[in-house]
Design an enzyme around this catalytic site. Structure first.
Site: not given
Ligand code: NAI
Length: 680
Positions: A68, A117, A315, A334, A394, A416, A440, A487
């Protein structure tokens, strides 16, 4: 001979079969609006007199009929108006059903709601067996149930169990699945559709009816028993006071079963009542909020092909997999091979679940490449950084990658909490940096916050929003302020839950209060799911920037390694499948009467502050962000709608009470009430 009115084209072929094609002008989809139904009614009246060999209803667009016209719902003010609209729809389908020649619906693409329908009013249905064909009755998602005869016709055709399942869940079926339950007579390749229709008209086989087995329970004696089982099933997902439609639907079926005129009458009454109620109005609003978010990203503005994700953690890994699922070419980088292996494992699981067919799964896997050395960086149209939440890490990464990126490529961070201004300091062109803040789990949460600063290049913001639409997510533009929107609004609510727990209230009791309000998941379970370490780091940023109090209890748990679901223990303990133990509320547990108010007031207060500060552009976008980013009770229409419907004064008085009792974390934002002398 061809005749045409505004929405329908009619052609009679040499065999006397009338081919009636729906094609709404100036619209990409067909809906059953007032004019479409009126025209169809007129055409059917003429066909009654002409008695053609047969009638085929088909669509000239990529979908059959999507339902509809929901815009018309918003113009309904009274139950009488609603009844009139429903009655008209029912009358047209009845007329089609009573036509004294064989009738066939030729279905491809979406055939939903009123569209299905209408097809049920035909003697036969033939559907394109392509994966884009979906048949369903999703009305419950808008707070109503089928009203154009679906409740009367579907159970007769496919049996009560399958019919009630479709109508209660709103789930749609593929053509094959529809053919298996008898909803369509044939599921055939597109090129055979017309031949199949012709064949049905010529041979007129007996019309489909539900088999004996599937109608066994459909007797006046058994229906109330089955209805009780169905009510219980629905109750596990939705409360009658929040979502009355599925219960109304079960009542109709239980009471009238196969008595068609009685069911039609009851459908009309019931939908008319539901459609003017708060739940349906709010859910319809949520539908339009979703449309608005969609419209904020213009796919044509940017066509990304290659994506490079840096950071294959929770993520980054899931973002990469999602992009590959949606058809993009993705490299994921990674430092750790173990993490990359996990990314591929999780991706394979996602692809299996979503794509099912081995060929499609393999193609998706081929689009996703683990890339330890970052070789995909130089070709990527979009680079998404998702490494640790650490400014220095970063910034160092940005210094290294910026010179290697393709000119004009978009650089996005999934941070985040770190302000873009800070991250941008490491770049020679910070104007091209945007935030793409996913939630997430990525595959479930539709929202992506598009974070920009006053300096962000407008083209980069447009590209970021377009990119989210290419991967079928909803973009929400937000300012780069602490916690962005979602957040920031969510955290005070989660922290209040932590405080309640620290005061001695059981987690399951706190969670039950939030469910009673209509949240899909309680705040304690949500905190555990997000990860208590992540909650703590966001809370600390908000504490530093906005003075939000961080309960000591949260620090204690993180220090003790209780990080939530991922560590098997947070507030709850988790079994091997990740299910929380002892999360079901028992009877008669004590809960202080202001528990729900404490949780919700803090969320509402922060929402108002965000709006006042312009974190998002307007109240509708705020509601949309909180609903799609946190799951906030959709039937309440979002925090701002809830404030409007409950009454600002009433809620402000509650805030004042809580402030007096619990202190400054309940300090009302200045925008609760207009200042004296200031008009609202
Ligand atoms: P995580 O700790 O699970 O993953 C980070 C990854 O980055 C690891 O696998 C690590 O080996 C890799 N890493 C670190 N330095 C590196 C580099 N120089 N080169 C290549 N790989 C590298 O972290 P997560 O939870 O995935 O978070 C990642 C980002 O996402 C953060 O900025 C976080 O704030 C953001 N975020 C997280 C959420 C969550 O619920 N976990 C939600 C939204 C955003």
């Amino acid at each position: 001979m061809t005749t045409k009115n505004n929405n329908w084209q009619r052609e009679t072929d040499a065999e006397g079969i009338v081919w009636l094609t729906i094609d709404l002008p100036g619209s990409s989809t067909n809906t059953l609006n007032r004019e479409v139904l009126e025209e169809l009614d007129g055409i059917l009246a003429e066909l009654e007199a002409q008695r053609p060999t047969g009638l085929v209803i088909q669509s000239a667009k990529s979908n059959f009929i999507v339902g509809a016209d929901i815009k018309e719902f918003t113009r309904i003010e009274t139950m009488e108006q609603a009844r009139e609209l429903i009655h008209r729809g029912q009358a047209v389908v009845n007329r089609l059903e009573n036509l004294r020649c064989p009738t066939v619906a030729l279905i491809h693409g979406f055939c939903l709601g009123g569209g299905l329908e209408l097809a049920l009013g035909c003697d036969y249905r033939v559907a394109d067996d392509d994966q884009d064909t979906r048949l369903g009755l999703p009305e419950v998602r808008l707070g109503i149930h089928p009203g154009f005869g679906g409740v009367a016709r579907l159970p007769r055709l496919v049996g009560a169990t399958a019919a009630m399942d479709m109508m209660l869940t709103g789930r749609s079926l593929s053509a094959r699945a529809a053919s298996k339950i008898g909803l369509v007579d044939y599921a055939v390749p597109r090129r055979h559709l017309q031949r199949a229709a012709r064949q049905l008209i010529k041979t007129q086989p007996p019309k489909r009816r539900a088999g004996r087995l599937s109608t066994l329970g459909d007797t006046a004696l058994l229906r109330p028993l089955l209805a009780r089982v169905l009510r219980k099933k629905v109750a596990a997902r939705a409360r009658p006071e929040h979502y009355p439609a599925p219960y109304a639907l079960i009542d109709i079926w239980s009471e009238y079963g196969t008595d068609k005129p009685a069911v039609l009458e009851a459908e009309e009454q019931s939908v008319a009542r539901l459609i003017v109620g708060d739940t349906a109005r709010n859910l319809v609003r949520v539908f339009f909020l979703q449309e608005r978010l969609k419209s904020l990203g213009d796919k044509k503005a940017f066509t990304p092909r290659r994506i490079h994700v840096i950071g294959g953690g929770v993520m980054g890994g899931d973002i990469a997999a999602w992009c590959a699922l949606r058809g993009l070419q993705v490299t994921v980088q990674d430092r750790s091979d173990v993490h990359l292996a996990r990314v591929m494992e999780r991706a394979a699981k996602l692809f299996r679940k979503k794509l099912r067919k081995p060929r499609l799964i393999q193609q998706a896997l081929d689009r996703l490449m683990p890339d330890r050395r970052g070789e995909g960086l130089a070709q990527a149209d979009v680079v998404i950084e998702a490494i640790f939440e650490n400014v220095e890490a970063k910034q160092n990464l940005y210094r290294e990658i910026e010179p290697r990126m393709k000119p004009g490529a978009l650089l996005a961070t999934n941070t985040s909490s770190i302000p873009l201004q800070v991250l941008g300091e490491a770049l020679s062109d910070p104007k091209r940096l945007v935030g793409l803040h996913f939630f997430n789990p990525v595959a479930k949460m539709q929202l992506v916050e598009i974070v920009t600063t006053a300096d962000t290049n407008a083209e980069a913001a447009t590209q970021a929003a377009a990119f989210t639409r290419h991967i079928d997510r909803l973009p929400l533009p937000v300012n780069s302020s602490p916690g962005f929107l979602v957040n920031r609004v969510l955290m005070p609510y989660l922290l209040e839950a932590v405080t309640l727990e620290a005061e001695g209230l059981a987690p399951k009791v706190i969670d039950a209060e939030a469910l009673r309000f209509g949240m899909p998941m309680g705040p304690i379970l949500l905190a555990d799911t997000v990860g208590l370490d992540i909650c703590l780091s966001v809370a600390e940023i908000l504490s530093k920037e906005l003075g939000v109090e961080v309960p000591a209890r949260l620090r204690e748990l993180v220090k003790a390694g209780r990080l939530g679901k991922k560590s098997g223990h947070g507030f709850y303990r988790y079994d091997k499948q990740g299910k929380p133990l002892g999360a079901k509320p028992g009877r008669g547990e004590y809960c202080p009467p202001d528990t729900q108010d404490r949780l919700i007031s803090r969320l509402l207060n922060e929402a108002l502050a965000c709006l006042r500060e312009g974190v998002v552009a307007d109240a509708d976008l705020l509601d949309a962000g909180i609903i799609f980013g946190t799951g906030f009770a959709p039937f309440r229409g979002g925090p701002m709608k809830y404030i409007e419907q409950t009454g600002r004064e009433k809620l402000a008085a509650k805030m004042a009470e809580l402030h007096k009792k619990y202190g400054d974390r309940f300090q009302a934002d200045e925008s609760w009430l207009p200042a004296p002398g200031r008009a609202e």
